[in-house]
Design an enzyme around this catalytic site. Structure first.
Site, PDB file in Angstrom:
ATOM      1  N   SER A  78      34.907 -36.480  -8.293  1.00  0.00           N
ATOM      2  CA  SER A  78      35.832 -37.593  -8.059  1.00  0.00           C
ATOM      3  C   SER A  78      37.186 -37.449  -8.744  1.00  0.00           C
ATOM      4  O   SER A  78      38.036 -38.335  -8.604  1.00  0.00           O
ATOM      5  CB  SER A  78      35.186 -38.916  -8.489  1.00  0.00           C
ATOM      6  N   LYS A  81      40.023 -38.086  -6.462  1.00  0.00           N
ATOM      7  CA  LYS A  81      40.648 -39.369  -6.126  1.00  0.00           C
ATOM      8  C   LYS A  81      42.056 -39.523  -6.714  1.00  0.00           C
ATOM      9  O   LYS A  81      42.811 -40.387  -6.259  1.00  0.00           O
ATOM     10  CB  LYS A  81      39.744 -40.519  -6.579  1.00  0.00           C
ATOM     11  N   SER A 135      35.825 -45.333  -9.338  1.00  0.00           N
ATOM     12  CA  SER A 135      35.379 -44.240  -8.467  1.00  0.00           C
ATOM     13  C   SER A 135      34.609 -44.753  -7.257  1.00  0.00           C
ATOM     14  O   SER A 135      33.623 -44.142  -6.833  1.00  0.00           O
ATOM     15  CB  SER A 135      34.526 -43.237  -9.260  1.00  0.00           C
TER      16      SER A 135
END
Length: 304
Positions: A78, A81, A135
């Protein structure tokens, strides 16, 4: 002398016993009496960490203060992101536009769940916030779907942005980080954090403690996935955690140590708390043994 040594040892044991008793008599004292950070060093004087790869760099000068396996290309989970957020903000789309979670946002690769049900409606700003802070995968997926040209165009924009930043080892396959084909080196992620730190909303959203969002008739509370943003002895200006099995537990941060902006990249930590412990080891090292490296880092002229 021997008798004095024995008395000194007994006195030390008595004091330790008294401290133990006081700490365990009051729960608040147990919190305050936390164990000191333990740091071991390799033969070059660098801290020994549990993360498979790491970099710590002075953001102001670009100097690498310590690193290991920093050119190894690895899944980044993640941490993806952060790039998702930059591409969204670069597009200049309305942050107040309402986006809807659909079945297309369900994770069919890893089978992870989400607190956002199909049909949930949040603004682009809310989706961006909980994707960075907590997340939230369905939020990150929805952001890509609502990009001009859809998810395929969004992923292409992510890879173009990576090339523009000189992230030559980096590849993106989705906007969430659930796909293990999202890969980068620790060196590339220093560049990612450096670029992301110029976006005020990324700094704000990624370091917020929590946020409430309205879903249907109720509210959901989302908290930050990096507990260090809540610790008083840390000054974190940008943060992102990540985890999938292939990537292990990852953490990138921009923080402040001895008055200097420092970027930390920690990849592929096995234990649940290893990445946080490694960050604490690095901070302790920079404040003590490695302090000269921060202080001695020369300012560069004529560029960043």
């Amino acid at each position: 002398m021997k008798r004095r040594s024995i008395l000194t040892a007994l006195l030390g044991i008595a004091i330790a016993h008294a401290s133990f008793s006081v700490a365990h008599a009051n729960p608040s004292n147990r919190v305050q009496a936390s164990a000191p950070v333990q740091v071991q060093f390799d033969r070059h004087g660098n801290p020994v960490l549990g993360s498979a790869a790491f970099v710590v760099a002075n953001q102001r000068t670009g100097d690498i203060l310590s690193e290991r396996a920093a050119d190894r290309v690895m899944p980044i989970a993640s941490i993806t992101k952060i790039m998702t957020a930059m591409v969204v903000l670069d597009a200049g789309q309305s942050l107040s536009e309402v986006l809807t979670i659909t079945a297309d946002d369900i994770d069919r690769l890893k089978g992870t769940g989400s607190r956002l049900p199909v049909g949930a409606r949040l603004t682009r700003e809310e989706m961006l916030h909980i994707a960075l802070m907590s997340s939230e995968n369905r939020a990150a997926s929805a952001l890509a779907r609502h990009y001009p040209g859809g998810q395929r165009a969004f992923i292409e924009a992510m890879n173009v942005k990576a090339r523009m930043l000189g992230m030559w080892t980096t590849r993106f396959a989705d906007s969430t980080g659930l796909d293990p084909r999202n890969v980068a080196s620790a060196h590339d992620l220093v560049k990612l954090v450096q670029a992301a730190s110029t976006y005020p909303l990324i700094r704000e959203f990624s370091t917020a403690d929590h946020r409430f969002v309205r879903v249907g008739n109720g509210q959901l509370r989302y908290g930050n996935s990096n507990g260090l943003v809540r610790e008083p002895d840390w000054s974190v200006s940008l943060s992102k955690t990540g985890f999938i099995r292939e990537a292990g537990r990852c953490l990138v941060m921009q923080t402040w140590v001895r008055g200097e902006p420092v970027i930390m990249v920690l990849l592929n930590s096995e234990g649940r708390y290893t990445r946080t412990a490694d960050a604490k080891r690095l901070k302790h090292w920079l404040e003590t043994t490695g302090a000269y490296r921060v202080a001695a880092a020369p300012a560069r002229r004529g560029g960043s």
